[in-house]
Design a protein around this motif. Sequence first.
Motif, PDB file in Angstrom:
ATOM      1  N   ILE A   1      -6.849 -22.418   7.618  1.00  0.00           N
ATOM      2  CA  ILE A   1      -6.546 -21.446   6.721  1.00  0.00           C
ATOM      3  C   ILE A   1      -7.876 -20.496   6.807  1.00  0.00           C
ATOM      4  N   PHE A   2      -7.383 -19.269   6.866  1.00  0.00           N
ATOM      5  CA  PHE A   2      -8.507 -18.302   6.999  1.00  0.00           C
ATOM      6  C   PHE A   2      -8.232 -16.968   6.500  1.00  0.00           C
ATOM      7  N   ALA A   3      -8.985 -15.945   5.929  1.00  0.00           N
ATOM      8  CA  ALA A   3      -8.599 -14.933   5.312  1.00  0.00           C
ATOM      9  C   ALA A   3      -9.243 -13.731   6.263  1.00  0.00           C
ATOM     10  N   LEU A   4      -8.355 -12.605   6.304  1.00  0.00           N
ATOM     11  CA  LEU A   4      -8.819 -11.282   6.996  1.00  0.00           C
ATOM     12  C   LEU A   4      -8.965 -10.414   5.915  1.00  0.00           C
ATOM     13  N   GLU A   5     -10.191  -9.802   5.626  1.00  0.00           N
ATOM     14  CA  GLU A   5     -10.397  -8.777   4.833  1.00  0.00           C
ATOM     15  C   GLU A   5     -10.781  -7.452   5.231  1.00  0.00           C
ATOM     16  N   ASP A   6     -10.663  -6.495   4.240  1.00  0.00           N
ATOM     17  CA  ASP A   6     -10.970  -5.134   4.845  1.00  0.00           C
ATOM     18  C   ASP A   6     -10.077  -4.512   5.908  1.00  0.00           C
ATOM     19  N   LEU A   7      -8.959  -4.902   6.141  1.00  0.00           N
ATOM     20  CA  LEU A   7      -8.012  -4.452   6.999  1.00  0.00           C
ATOM     21  C   LEU A   7      -7.685  -3.176   6.795  1.00  0.00           C
ATOM     22  N   THR A   8      -7.690  -2.078   7.267  1.00  0.00           N
ATOM     23  CA  THR A   8      -7.272  -0.851   7.222  1.00  0.00           C
ATOM     24  C   THR A   8      -5.525  -0.641   7.162  1.00  0.00           C
ATOM     25  N   VAL A   9      -5.119   0.364   6.316  1.00  0.00           N
ATOM     26  CA  VAL A   9      -3.930   0.820   6.435  1.00  0.00           C
ATOM     27  C   VAL A   9      -3.421   1.042   7.674  1.00  0.00           C
ATOM     28  N   GLY A  10      -2.285   0.257   8.501  1.00  0.00           N
ATOM     29  CA  GLY A  10      -1.662   0.335   9.641  1.00  0.00           C
ATOM     30  C   GLY A  10      -1.472  -1.199  10.094  1.00  0.00           C
ATOM     31  N   THR A  11      -1.224  -1.071  11.504  1.00  0.00           N
ATOM     32  CA  THR A  11      -0.857  -2.306  12.016  1.00  0.00           C
ATOM     33  C   THR A  11      -1.600  -2.997  12.803  1.00  0.00           C
ATOM     34  N   HIS A  12      -2.234  -4.082  12.887  1.00  0.00           N
ATOM     35  CA  HIS A  12      -2.924  -4.768  13.496  1.00  0.00           C
ATOM     36  C   HIS A  12      -2.486  -6.062  14.263  1.00  0.00           C
ATOM     37  N   GLU A  13      -3.021  -6.300  15.670  1.00  0.00           N
ATOM     38  CA  GLU A  13      -2.504  -7.481  16.199  1.00  0.00           C
ATOM     39  C   GLU A  13      -3.640  -8.355  16.156  1.00  0.00           C
ATOM     40  N   VAL A  14      -3.301  -9.759  15.551  1.00  0.00           N
ATOM     41  CA  VAL A  14      -4.024 -11.011  15.399  1.00  0.00           C
ATOM     42  C   VAL A  14      -3.839 -11.917  16.609  1.00  0.00           C
ATOM     43  N   GLY A  15      -4.806 -12.068  17.462  1.00  0.00           N
ATOM     44  CA  GLY A  15      -4.564 -13.051  18.432  1.00  0.00           C
ATOM     45  C   GLY A  15      -5.370 -14.507  17.999  1.00  0.00           C
ATOM     46  N   ILE A  16      -4.717 -15.666  18.320  1.00  0.00           N
ATOM     47  CA  ILE A  16      -4.924 -16.709  18.115  1.00  0.00           C
ATOM     48  C   ILE A  16      -5.056 -17.738  19.586  1.00  0.00           C
ATOM     49  N   THR A  17      -6.112 -18.351  19.435  1.00  0.00           N
ATOM     50  CA  THR A  17      -6.407 -19.350  20.700  1.00  0.00           C
ATOM     51  C   THR A  17      -6.892 -20.531  20.356  1.00  0.00           C
TER      52      THR A  17
ATOM     53  N   ALA B   1      -8.347 -28.974  29.717  1.00  0.00           N
ATOM     54  CA  ALA B   1      -7.550 -28.692  28.636  1.00  0.00           C
ATOM     55  C   ALA B   1      -7.265 -27.160  28.552  1.00  0.00           C
ATOM     56  N   ALA B   2      -5.856 -26.716  28.675  1.00  0.00           N
ATOM     57  CA  ALA B   2      -5.437 -25.464  28.521  1.00  0.00           C
ATOM     58  C   ALA B   2      -5.477 -24.832  27.236  1.00  0.00           C
ATOM     59  N   GLY B   3      -5.640 -23.783  26.952  1.00  0.00           N
ATOM     60  CA  GLY B   3      -5.866 -23.222  25.628  1.00  0.00           C
ATOM     61  C   GLY B   3      -4.585 -22.570  25.381  1.00  0.00           C
ATOM     62  N   VAL B   4      -4.060 -22.878  24.023  1.00  0.00           N
ATOM     63  CA  VAL B   4      -2.789 -22.409  23.326  1.00  0.00           C
ATOM     64  C   VAL B   4      -2.795 -21.042  22.813  1.00  0.00           C
ATOM     65  N   SER B   5      -2.153 -20.306  22.819  1.00  0.00           N
ATOM     66  CA  SER B   5      -2.326 -18.811  22.208  1.00  0.00           C
ATOM     67  C   SER B   5      -1.085 -18.460  21.347  1.00  0.00           C
ATOM     68  N   GLY B   6      -1.261 -17.659  20.477  1.00  0.00           N
ATOM     69  CA  GLY B   6      -0.259 -17.069  19.761  1.00  0.00           C
ATOM     70  C   GLY B   6      -0.689 -15.846  19.121  1.00  0.00           C
ATOM     71  N   SER B   7       0.170 -15.194  18.708  1.00  0.00           N
ATOM     72  CA  SER B   7      -0.086 -13.904  17.869  1.00  0.00           C
ATOM     73  C   SER B   7       0.783 -13.423  16.682  1.00  0.00           C
ATOM     74  N   LEU B   8       0.227 -12.648  15.868  1.00  0.00           N
ATOM     75  CA  LEU B   8       0.997 -12.331  14.770  1.00  0.00           C
ATOM     76  C   LEU B   8       0.587 -10.738  14.440  1.00  0.00           C
ATOM     77  N   SER B   9       1.655  -9.909  14.266  1.00  0.00           N
ATOM     78  CA  SER B   9       1.444  -8.561  13.958  1.00  0.00           C
ATOM     79  C   SER B   9       1.187  -8.193  12.306  1.00  0.00           C
ATOM     80  N   ILE B  10       0.237  -7.760  11.976  1.00  0.00           N
ATOM     81  CA  ILE B  10      -0.009  -7.435  10.370  1.00  0.00           C
ATOM     82  C   ILE B  10      -0.054  -6.133  10.023  1.00  0.00           C
TER      83      ILE B  10
END
Length: 946
Positions: free
Chosen positions: A509-525, A533-542
């Motif tokens: 669990i982590f927090a994203l602070e101070d994101l500006t108004v708009g859409t942001h793409e958060v990438g996770i690896t 070992a291959a990295g597993v990735s995912g993404s989320l649109s905030i």
Amino acid sequence: MRLHDHFRTLHEHRQALHPAAPVFALEHGLSSSEFELLLAAVRGAVSEGLDTRSRTWWLPFVVYAAEIGYRYVGDEYWPLFAQQTPGWESSPGWSVATNRQRIKQWFKQFAADYGGAEPKGGFAANFNIIAWPITHAIMPADLQRQLAQLLFESRAVLTANLLSDPNALGACLASRTGGYSERFQIFCSNQSLLGQVAAAMLSGDDENSPYLVQSTLTRLVDDLTNERQSRTWLTRAKQSANLVRSRGFLPVNSRIGPANRAQPLTAVTNPKLLLRQEGSGWRPYLDLPNLTPLQGRQNQISQELRTLRPKIEGLRKPLPSGKLLYPGEVALSTWPRPENPIIQLERGSSVVNSLIAENCSITQGPWWVFRKHLGGLAIEVKGKFVRPGHEYFLVGQLDSKPPAVPHINKATVLAEGIHAFELIMPEVIHEAEIAKLAAAELSVVTEVSIRPVGLVPGSWDGEGAVEWLAGEPALLAVRSNRATEMCAVTVDGGHPIVLQWPADGPELIFALEDLTVGTHEVGITLLNSEVGAAGVSGSLSITIRDPHTSLDEATEGAGIRLFATPARPKLTELWDGRASLSIDGPPDTKAELLIALRDDTGNSLEKAHHSISLPFSDSAWRRLADQELQRRKLLAAYDEAESCEVSVSRSGVGFASLVCERGFHPLRWVLTKRRNGEHEARLIDRTDTNDTQVLLFPVETPLSGQRCDSGRPIAVPMSGGLLQATSGNVTASTVLPPDPNQLRQRPSNHPVIRYAGDPLFEMKQLIVGHRRWLDADVPADPFAHHQREQVLHEVTTTLVCLAAGNRWAHLERKRAPIGGRRTPDVLDKMRELVGQARMQRAAAQQIARHLWEWENSQTALSEGFARAIRIVAAASGIDDPHTAADFLLPLVTRPGSLAGWDETELDRLLSCVLHSPVLIRAARFAVLGIEELREASSQPVVGGSR
């Protein structure tokens, strides 16, 4: 010389610290005793005659004029200036106009010599002289309270980037002023000035602002905080700003510093696609966005959003004007084509429609993915990925081949242009199935999931898109079903931040602070130190949405919602019938409606109470307004009123309200009574130009204007009329009240309109003339209302007669004036005269049969009339019957409303009408038939539709 040295030093200092920051004349830094000496020197110079030859003379005058601007309260600048400066209007050798132009030249010299601020925005465009001293007053006293409120209500969207960039801060704040007074909105259209003042106001208590000298900032803050509520607002806003300066992008329990982020995507105003289960199928809906954030990007978008009808791709009929200021869902009849703009304004300007197209879009096809949720709802998954154990819909255009993927079945979608398939994902997915889904551009997420936790987000599609309001903590949880040691997080493609995975834990669990108004793409690896070992990735649109209260939210109670057409109407529009209201609420529920007129300080002048039933339709409002708004008490208070509040409430159900301001205008007419009881009109001209033209249109000849002197009071003709003042692109018109005795003595003195030229030209002139009388303000005088209605009726009738022919004109003239008794059998004769051909008679008969169905619904009238004239319209050159209905019905009722149509399209349709008079006869027959039905069934005003 001290002022020269002070401003020169200030200019050099500001250039070194912040080259874009201007100098304001209010930053003179004079003590109270020094300022008194300046006042005496300026007033003495005025009384002795102005002399501009001395270089030391003009600068004290600039400071003096800015101080007058600081006390400006939205009435007239020059009367206040003259009151404070004896002899100003009678200085020897100079005219008033010359003196005013001299003020402007001195401020322009100040801008050139000392980097002074230059007026911008709508205020500067309309008030090209007084905009200079008022801009240099920084923030006139009567606007300071609204600024404090704006800063308080915007505290959640403050970011470090905004606080360090006044232009961006000003644009952000300007986009949030929709619910404020019109004068404050005009001030905020100068976004750079707004941003600099706001940045200075939000600076820390122990730091100097690079945008204002400390003495001036202290003065503004002291004046602003004299009022308790303003002091509270400003304190809370500064606390939020101080907090923003001390934080960044911080993972929970991590010491890692802020991430470098790219510019966020401008997708905050994108609409959403939904599917809702209805009967045997699923109907697509478009969730309309709130477009008020765009108002800070273009000055004219606010007016066009308020008054023009939105056209939705996938919806045949435009929505009511102002609908985009009331976000909500609309059902789509056809699937929207991604290559076309999803939202446009009917007859909107190219610059505004381009701005909307750039900031409102849907995902591209050919396939769209929707995840099924409880309650018969399916939400689009914009990332186009699926998870084991869930159910989805795949929606595609008809020309696209069905995806060759397993586990799909044909589904029914209630819209044209698409086909759909239900996709039921099993709990276990094999590699071969994953490959087939990938070939169809569908991703399968099995080993990593990202979801919001903590505070419930404003929206979450269950997959790859989540929304929060600015200021809310964006808490995310990453879960993996494989061994993981570290997690790399990126925001908008910036540098990754590596977080340690919890020991023996499946979730981080982590927090994203101070994101500006708009859409942001958060990438996770997800990372593992094992070799190979291959990295597993995912993404989320905030999406971080601006939390400012939209008009819809501002008028929504527990169960009552109030809508206006156009949105946010002016007091004059509400009063003379150009605006209408409707109220939604539980059916058959009684509620209390309150109409309150208020003065410029908000004090109540007069009130009227009325009991209504919910829902309350716009036609019910019009009937009520005809009764309530013309009562003696409200009429007596109308001319003094600056605003009108309409509110509706019911205990246990809800409350909603709407405030209509008179508005702030460059030109405004004021009517007064002489001692002999006669009226005269005086023009308040704030345009600072010498080219204002005034025309008087008597009631007897309502389309022929007579020139008048704009600088002198104008005697009102005994029978009334209309006065129109024009300066550049600014126009102000008012209907003049007649002498009631004149109307009684000469009741036959009615408008006369003659035409002899080209019919197409004459019809366009009638449309323009109708628009002039339709848009004019109407004083609180029932006789003025009567005269305007007589003129509008005569113009409309003349236009119909011009196109419909002599026999139809004879029937029109047999009808009595407005409100009179109708001649029997005229309507039957009109039905027979619509047309003699078989298809023409069939159209008239279909209209006659369905009139009762159209009586209480404009939508039903438009749809039904389009069906009735479909064949006739096509034979006359108008292939789309809905276009014909949208044009013909206003043409025979309110032709002035067509004045804003594209000229080429207007000429084409008018030519069709002149070539085939059956079109205008059918439309006129329909509206007159409904009018007679309403008169026959006239009842006291009640709530809701009958």
